[in-house]
Scaffold this motif. Structure first.
Motif: not given
Lengths: 321, 321
Positions: A90-97, A109-118, A133-138
């Motif tokens: 489970l991941t996300d793209v929120g600005t704050l983690k 609570p048992n989720a395999h969670f990795v916070g993400g923020h592009p 192409l929004l994420f190129r080199s970001a």
């Protein structure tokens, strides 16, 4: 190292929509869901697989990305909690983690969670602004914690590299502290400039030009979204204190000496030195503490390379100090 | 109404060079001068007429434009004082109008001076960045005072229209007060953001993205130039006080309530309302007080039209309130 087989993207605005477009094809099966039926129709008409509910979207997915605005996160987690595959990442793209982590720990609570923020985006929002192409080199922050299962983190980092972005390993706390300065401050200052810059009457409105426009550009973003990128981030308060002190000092220099040259020199140097940073390739040990330290030093991952005996080689870049 | 026959542009950086390129041809004879021999060579090699001194450049010119940085203004005025044609119009392109006016009154008190300020530019500087299209649709403030000879002002306004820009009639004092907010504030805030935004360590440097980049863009400009756009402008001090008060209020709201939504809403509204202004065409009486009032209300001139019996018709645009 296995790749993900099926990804569910929940929320199809600018970021979720761009992920849907960028990740589709290439052997990864992607399904999107958006609570707004009009958006869902547009996405389906564009030829993408959509699900009629978040619960249905996550069934059978080994990667679930939460890409809705922060106020949609809690109901989505409640809805998917019973349907998420036990092994899914489970991941996300929120600005704050921190807010996402707190809600995930509460509802799954048992989720395999990795916070993400592009670190990508524009002042636009919505699926119609989505761009593969929004994420190129970001930069794309990916959080690590002592309990993070590293193989799952690496699997996600590899996908982020495939999207053209640069995974930056970090912790939830370090990420949110850094974001206060490089996302929170720019937005608060743009809003204040947008407001105060125009308060001198209509002559000023007709003379406002390039510096006002770029300085207030991000004030064009939906204000409720901007607030979620700033609100309840404890690191933003001391960062604002530093900016207020700096502006107050400049104001005093201007009133007393007539000049703000000290500030313009220091600001210019900071900006130009940032642009001129140099980087070098490094190998990064596939270990949580090493990865966090690599991110803390300004580094990112460029490739996750499977080697002999299941050994993983991580290639990265880091600033030359 | 006669048009100018020969124009001297003193200082061939971004603005002066762009004027040289935009004004050359079309029946106007233009000569450029720059104290830097390397710049002068580049300009001459590009096919433009250059003079070997400011004194020589202004001889025979009926329009002289001061386009050097502020610190070059005093020596230039001293040099040209004895050589300027008695009937020539003298104008400038400085960001603040008070310093130029004070120096002109000191060294050439009988000059037919009209302060000018094109609201155009980039973070680049120098002749190599000059662009004849730089002024397209750009506001270009032109100052008026009770003693201004209106025919000369109108002659200059017509030339500014020919360059593609929008002459905004104003006074020296009203201009500098407006500029404090729409040029001074954006630059001071960009410098403070450039500096404080990056103070959190290398992780932040790698996560800084679009909002930091646009917010600090103008900190890329030469810091001594930026200082001359802010220094000794008394209106910038109270404008900074307002920004500091606004940021302090946002900081308190964030610390106490956890949210800056009030600020993001107000900032967004200000920026969007500014973008969405509507304008209507008007005729503006060719009289100093009427022109100043037109500019005060956010209007500009679109054309200077000679009519019967030497009567002038001024066409303009003004905001629909």
């Amino acid at each position: 190292m296995p790749r993900f087989q099926r990804m569910a993207v929940l929320g199809l605005g600018l970021i979720g929509g761009s992920v849907l477009k960028a990740a589709s094809g290439g052997g990864l099966n992607v399904v999107g869901y958006d609570p707004d039926p009009h958006t869902a129709d547009i996405v389906a008409d564009a030829g993408f697989e959509t699900a009629s509910s978040a619960a249905k979207a996550v069934q059978g997915a080994d990667l679930v990305m939460l890409a809705m605005p922060l106020n949609g996160l809690e109901p989505a987690l409640q809805e998917i909690a019973e349907h998420l595959d036990a092994d899914a990442v489970l991941t996300d793209v929120g600005t704050l983690k921190t807010p996402t982590l707190n809600l995930v720990e509460k509802y799954i609570p048992n989720a395999h969670f990795v916070g993400g923020h592009p670190l990508a985006g524009t002042e636009e929002s919505g699926f119609l602004a989505a761009d593969p192409l929004l994420f190129r080199s970001a930069p794309w922050a990916l959080t690590l914690a002592p309990h993070t299962e590293l193989p799952r983190w690496l699997q996600l980092a590899e996908l982020i590299c495939d999207l053209g972005a640069k995974p930056v390993p970090t912790t939830v706390a370090a990420h949110d502290a850094a974001i206060a300065r490089v996302i929170g401050l720019p937005h608060v200052m743009a809003e204040a400039l947008a407001l105060i810059g125009l308060r001198g009457g209509p002559l000023g409105l007709s003379l406002a030009a390039g510096s006002y426009m770029s300085g207030s550009r991000v004030a064009r973003t939906r204000p409720d979204l901007v607030a979620t990128w700033c609100d309840h981030n404890p690191s933003l308060v001391p960062a604002l204190d530093e900016v207020i002190a700096q502006l107050t000092h400049a104001r005093e220099e201007l009133a007393a000496e007539g000049s703000i040259l000290d500030l313009t020199t220091a600001g210019h140097d900071a900006r130009i030195n940032w642009e001129n940073r140099q980087f070098e390739p490094v190998e990064v040990p596939a270990a949580t503490a090493d990865l966090i330290e690599h991110g803390r030093l300004g580094g990112w991952i460029t490739a996750v390379v499977p080697g002999e005996n299941g050994r993983i080689t991580l290639l990265g870049m880091r600033p030359i100090s």
